[in-house]
Design a protein around this motif. Structure first.
Motif, PDB file in Angstrom:
ATOM      1  N   GLN A   6     -34.447   9.641 -28.041  1.00  0.00           N
ATOM      2  CA  GLN A   6     -33.959   9.571 -29.416  1.00  0.00           C
ATOM      3  C   GLN A   6     -34.931  10.212 -30.387  1.00  0.00           C
ATOM      4  O   GLN A   6     -36.120  10.350 -30.106  1.00  0.00           O
ATOM      5  CB  GLN A   6     -33.754   8.112 -29.843  1.00  0.00           C
ATOM      6  N   ILE A   7     -34.404  10.559 -31.562  1.00  0.00           N
ATOM      7  CA  ILE A   7     -35.225  10.833 -32.729  1.00  0.00           C
ATOM      8  C   ILE A   7     -34.747   9.923 -33.836  1.00  0.00           C
ATOM      9  O   ILE A   7     -33.532   9.750 -34.050  1.00  0.00           O
ATOM     10  CB  ILE A   7     -35.175  12.304 -33.177  1.00  0.00           C
ATOM     11  N   HIS A   8     -35.692   9.323 -34.548  1.00  0.00           N
ATOM     12  CA  HIS A   8     -35.401   8.469 -35.700  1.00  0.00           C
ATOM     13  C   HIS A   8     -35.988   9.146 -36.935  1.00  0.00           C
ATOM     14  O   HIS A   8     -37.124   9.626 -36.909  1.00  0.00           O
ATOM     15  CB  HIS A   8     -36.019   7.083 -35.519  1.00  0.00           C
ATOM     16  N   LYS A 112     -40.421   6.394 -14.870  1.00  0.00           N
ATOM     17  CA  LYS A 112     -41.499   5.443 -15.130  1.00  0.00           C
ATOM     18  C   LYS A 112     -42.429   5.941 -16.237  1.00  0.00           C
ATOM     19  O   LYS A 112     -43.648   5.930 -16.094  1.00  0.00           O
ATOM     20  CB  LYS A 112     -42.289   5.168 -13.848  1.00  0.00           C
ATOM     21  N   LEU A 113     -41.818   6.385 -17.322  1.00  0.00           N
ATOM     22  CA  LEU A 113     -42.643   6.866 -18.430  1.00  0.00           C
ATOM     23  C   LEU A 113     -42.113   6.358 -19.755  1.00  0.00           C
ATOM     24  O   LEU A 113     -40.936   6.024 -19.896  1.00  0.00           O
ATOM     25  CB  LEU A 113     -42.737   8.392 -18.438  1.00  0.00           C
ATOM     26  N   ALA A 114     -43.010   6.322 -20.710  1.00  0.00           N
ATOM     27  CA  ALA A 114     -42.653   6.031 -22.097  1.00  0.00           C
ATOM     28  C   ALA A 114     -43.451   6.985 -22.968  1.00  0.00           C
ATOM     29  O   ALA A 114     -44.647   7.207 -22.737  1.00  0.00           O
ATOM     30  CB  ALA A 114     -42.972   4.589 -22.463  1.00  0.00           C
ATOM     31  N   TYR A 115     -42.770   7.553 -23.952  1.00  0.00           N
ATOM     32  CA  TYR A 115     -43.400   8.535 -24.828  1.00  0.00           C
ATOM     33  C   TYR A 115     -42.923   8.289 -26.246  1.00  0.00           C
ATOM     34  O   TYR A 115     -41.744   8.065 -26.492  1.00  0.00           O
ATOM     35  CB  TYR A 115     -43.016   9.948 -24.385  1.00  0.00           C
ATOM     36  N   ALA A 116     -43.851   8.305 -27.176  1.00  0.00           N
ATOM     37  CA  ALA A 116     -43.507   8.174 -28.594  1.00  0.00           C
ATOM     38  C   ALA A 116     -44.368   9.155 -29.372  1.00  0.00           C
ATOM     39  O   ALA A 116     -45.560   9.320 -29.071  1.00  0.00           O
ATOM     40  CB  ALA A 116     -43.749   6.749 -29.086  1.00  0.00           C
ATOM     41  N   ALA A 117     -43.757   9.819 -30.351  1.00  0.00           N
ATOM     42  CA  ALA A 117     -44.485  10.798 -31.158  1.00  0.00           C
ATOM     43  C   ALA A 117     -43.978  10.744 -32.586  1.00  0.00           C
ATOM     44  O   ALA A 117     -42.771  10.685 -32.822  1.00  0.00           O
ATOM     45  CB  ALA A 117     -44.302  12.208 -30.594  1.00  0.00           C
ATOM     46  N   VAL A 118     -44.899  10.775 -33.533  1.00  0.00           N
ATOM     47  CA  VAL A 118     -44.558  10.736 -34.954  1.00  0.00           C
ATOM     48  C   VAL A 118     -44.907  12.076 -35.585  1.00  0.00           C
ATOM     49  O   VAL A 118     -46.046  12.558 -35.451  1.00  0.00           O
ATOM     50  CB  VAL A 118     -45.316   9.601 -35.679  1.00  0.00           C
ATOM     51  N   TYR A 119     -43.918  12.665 -36.256  1.00  0.00           N
ATOM     52  CA  TYR A 119     -44.109  13.920 -36.986  1.00  0.00           C
ATOM     53  C   TYR A 119     -43.991  13.657 -38.478  1.00  0.00           C
ATOM     54  O   TYR A 119     -43.108  12.921 -38.921  1.00  0.00           O
ATOM     55  CB  TYR A 119     -43.048  14.949 -36.577  1.00  0.00           C
ATOM     56  N   LEU A 163     -42.857   0.108 -29.116  1.00  0.00           N
ATOM     57  CA  LEU A 163     -43.144  -0.691 -30.304  1.00  0.00           C
ATOM     58  C   LEU A 163     -44.221  -0.027 -31.157  1.00  0.00           C
ATOM     59  O   LEU A 163     -44.112   0.018 -32.392  1.00  0.00           O
ATOM     60  CB  LEU A 163     -43.569  -2.096 -29.902  1.00  0.00           C
ATOM     61  N   ALA A 164     -45.247   0.509 -30.520  1.00  0.00           N
ATOM     62  CA  ALA A 164     -46.308   1.193 -31.259  1.00  0.00           C
ATOM     63  C   ALA A 164     -45.755   2.395 -32.012  1.00  0.00           C
ATOM     64  O   ALA A 164     -46.145   2.665 -33.155  1.00  0.00           O
ATOM     65  CB  ALA A 164     -47.412   1.627 -30.304  1.00  0.00           C
ATOM     66  N   GLY A 165     -44.828   3.126 -31.375  1.00  0.00           N
ATOM     67  CA  GLY A 165     -44.214   4.260 -32.045  1.00  0.00           C
ATOM     68  C   GLY A 165     -43.423   3.850 -33.272  1.00  0.00           C
ATOM     69  O   GLY A 165     -43.518   4.489 -34.332  1.00  0.00           O
ATOM     70  N   LEU A 166     -42.656   2.777 -33.166  1.00  0.00           N
ATOM     71  CA  LEU A 166     -41.893   2.278 -34.311  1.00  0.00           C
ATOM     72  C   LEU A 166     -42.815   1.867 -35.450  1.00  0.00           C
ATOM     73  O   LEU A 166     -42.551   2.155 -36.620  1.00  0.00           O
ATOM     74  CB  LEU A 166     -41.021   1.100 -33.884  1.00  0.00           C
ATOM     75  N   ARG A 167     -43.902   1.201 -35.111  1.00  0.00           N
ATOM     76  CA  ARG A 167     -44.837   0.760 -36.151  1.00  0.00           C
ATOM     77  C   ARG A 167     -45.491   1.953 -36.845  1.00  0.00           C
ATOM     78  O   ARG A 167     -45.641   1.966 -38.073  1.00  0.00           O
ATOM     79  CB  ARG A 167     -45.907  -0.132 -35.526  1.00  0.00           C
ATOM     80  N   ARG A 171     -44.551   2.537 -40.605  1.00  0.00           N
ATOM     81  CA  ARG A 171     -45.734   2.146 -41.380  1.00  0.00           C
ATOM     82  C   ARG A 171     -45.623   0.703 -41.827  1.00  0.00           C
ATOM     83  O   ARG A 171     -45.993   0.341 -42.942  1.00  0.00           O
ATOM     84  CB  ARG A 171     -45.923   3.081 -42.571  1.00  0.00           C
ATOM     85  N   GLU A 172     -45.096  -0.098 -40.928  1.00  0.00           N
ATOM     86  CA  GLU A 172     -44.918  -1.522 -41.183  1.00  0.00           C
ATOM     87  C   GLU A 172     -45.406  -2.307 -39.963  1.00  0.00           C
ATOM     88  O   GLU A 172     -45.267  -1.848 -38.826  1.00  0.00           O
ATOM     89  CB  GLU A 172     -43.441  -1.850 -41.430  1.00  0.00           C
ATOM     90  N   PRO A 173     -45.950  -3.522 -40.157  1.00  0.00           N
ATOM     91  CA  PRO A 173     -46.385  -4.363 -39.030  1.00  0.00           C
ATOM     92  C   PRO A 173     -45.192  -5.052 -38.373  1.00  0.00           C
ATOM     93  O   PRO A 173     -45.027  -6.278 -38.459  1.00  0.00           O
ATOM     94  CB  PRO A 173     -47.335  -5.358 -39.691  1.00  0.00           C
ATOM     95  N   LEU A 174     -44.319  -4.279 -37.756  1.00  0.00           N
ATOM     96  CA  LEU A 174     -43.107  -4.818 -37.146  1.00  0.00           C
ATOM     97  C   LEU A 174     -43.466  -5.797 -36.031  1.00  0.00           C
ATOM     98  O   LEU A 174     -44.193  -5.453 -35.095  1.00  0.00           O
ATOM     99  CB  LEU A 174     -42.272  -3.659 -36.586  1.00  0.00           C
ATOM    100  N   GLU A 175     -42.957  -7.015 -36.144  1.00  0.00           N
ATOM    101  CA  GLU A 175     -43.234  -8.053 -35.155  1.00  0.00           C
ATOM    102  C   GLU A 175     -41.939  -8.415 -34.434  1.00  0.00           C
ATOM    103  O   GLU A 175     -40.922  -8.711 -35.070  1.00  0.00           O
ATOM    104  CB  GLU A 175     -43.827  -9.298 -35.815  1.00  0.00           C
TER     105      GLU A 175
END
Length: 219
Positions: A6-8, A112-119, A163-167, A171-175
């Motif tokens: 996905q892209i958000h 068996k992978l997870a990838y997150a990237a913020v642009y 979860l780290a990617g979403l945070r 830019r929020e401490p999503l719990e």
């Protein structure tokens, strides 16, 4: 759900915009390649308690045939992950680069992978790849840290990468509760319920072709 891609973004997008930004060449595709995509808008606060209220847009991709690129192209992609190559890990990353801002997530049970990237501002600002629990590649947008095997994974596991990617993006401490974290890939996947073909039988389907077909059919 065996793979999530996905892209958000905070920018409004539609299917035609995704087609425009998904720059794939039929010559690179497997002859049975099949890629579908869909777009939806949502608010994080409607999904998780105490999450941001701003409207977000999500484009979700799926490969029903389980393949997209030719083996040689796929090997090149895998070999250049996060090394500054113009080749993306997934078409979702090509879209993020075109939009200039957004979060890319790829989560694969089979791989068996997870990838997150913020642009942001057309630049990679943060990324994290965890593959099979034995390879971690982290970037702060300027350099790479590669650990095989990882000496320390603050995020914990593949779910923690999402979860780290979403945070990072929000830019929020999503719990999240333990149950919400466990079902996070399925929750993200369910944001987009309708998908249409971008590639079928190894051929790229362009949005202008789709519009001509609809006009010819009187739709």
């Amino acid at each position: 759900m065996s793979e999530l891609a996905q892209i958000h973004t905070r920018d409004e997008i539609d299917f035609d915009r995704i087609c425009e930004l998904t720059q794939l060449a039929s010559v690179d595709l497997d002859k049975r390649a099949w890629l579908r995509a869909g777009v939806a808008s949502w608010r994080p606060c409607e999904v998780w308690a105490n999450a941001p209220e701003a409207v977000c847009w999500t484009a979700s991709f799926e490969t029903p045939a389980g393949r997209l690129f030719r083996p040689a192209v796929l090997d090149e992609l895998r070999g250049r992950v996060l090394t500054g190559s113009p080749l993306p890990l997934h078409p979702a990353e090509q879209v993020a680069r075109g939009l200039g801002a957004g979060l890319v997530v790829v989560f694969s049970d089979g791989g068996k992978l997870a990838y997150a990237a913020v642009y942001r501002e057309y630049r990679l600002r943060w990324s994290l790849l965890l593959h099979d629990g034995v390879r971690m590649v982290r970037s702060d947008g300027t350099g790479l840290t590669v650990q095989e095997p990882p000496r320390r994974i603050p995020e914990g596991d593949r779910l923690g990468v999402l979860l780290a990617g979403l945070r990072q993006w929000l830019r929020e401490p999503l719990e999240l509760t333990s149950q919400e974290l466990l079902t996070l890939p399925d929750t993200l996947d369910a944001l987009v319920t309708e998908r249409r073909d971008l590639v079928r039988d190894g051929l790229v389907i362009h949005p202008d072709v789709s519009r001509r077909v609809r006009r010819a059919a009187g739709r």
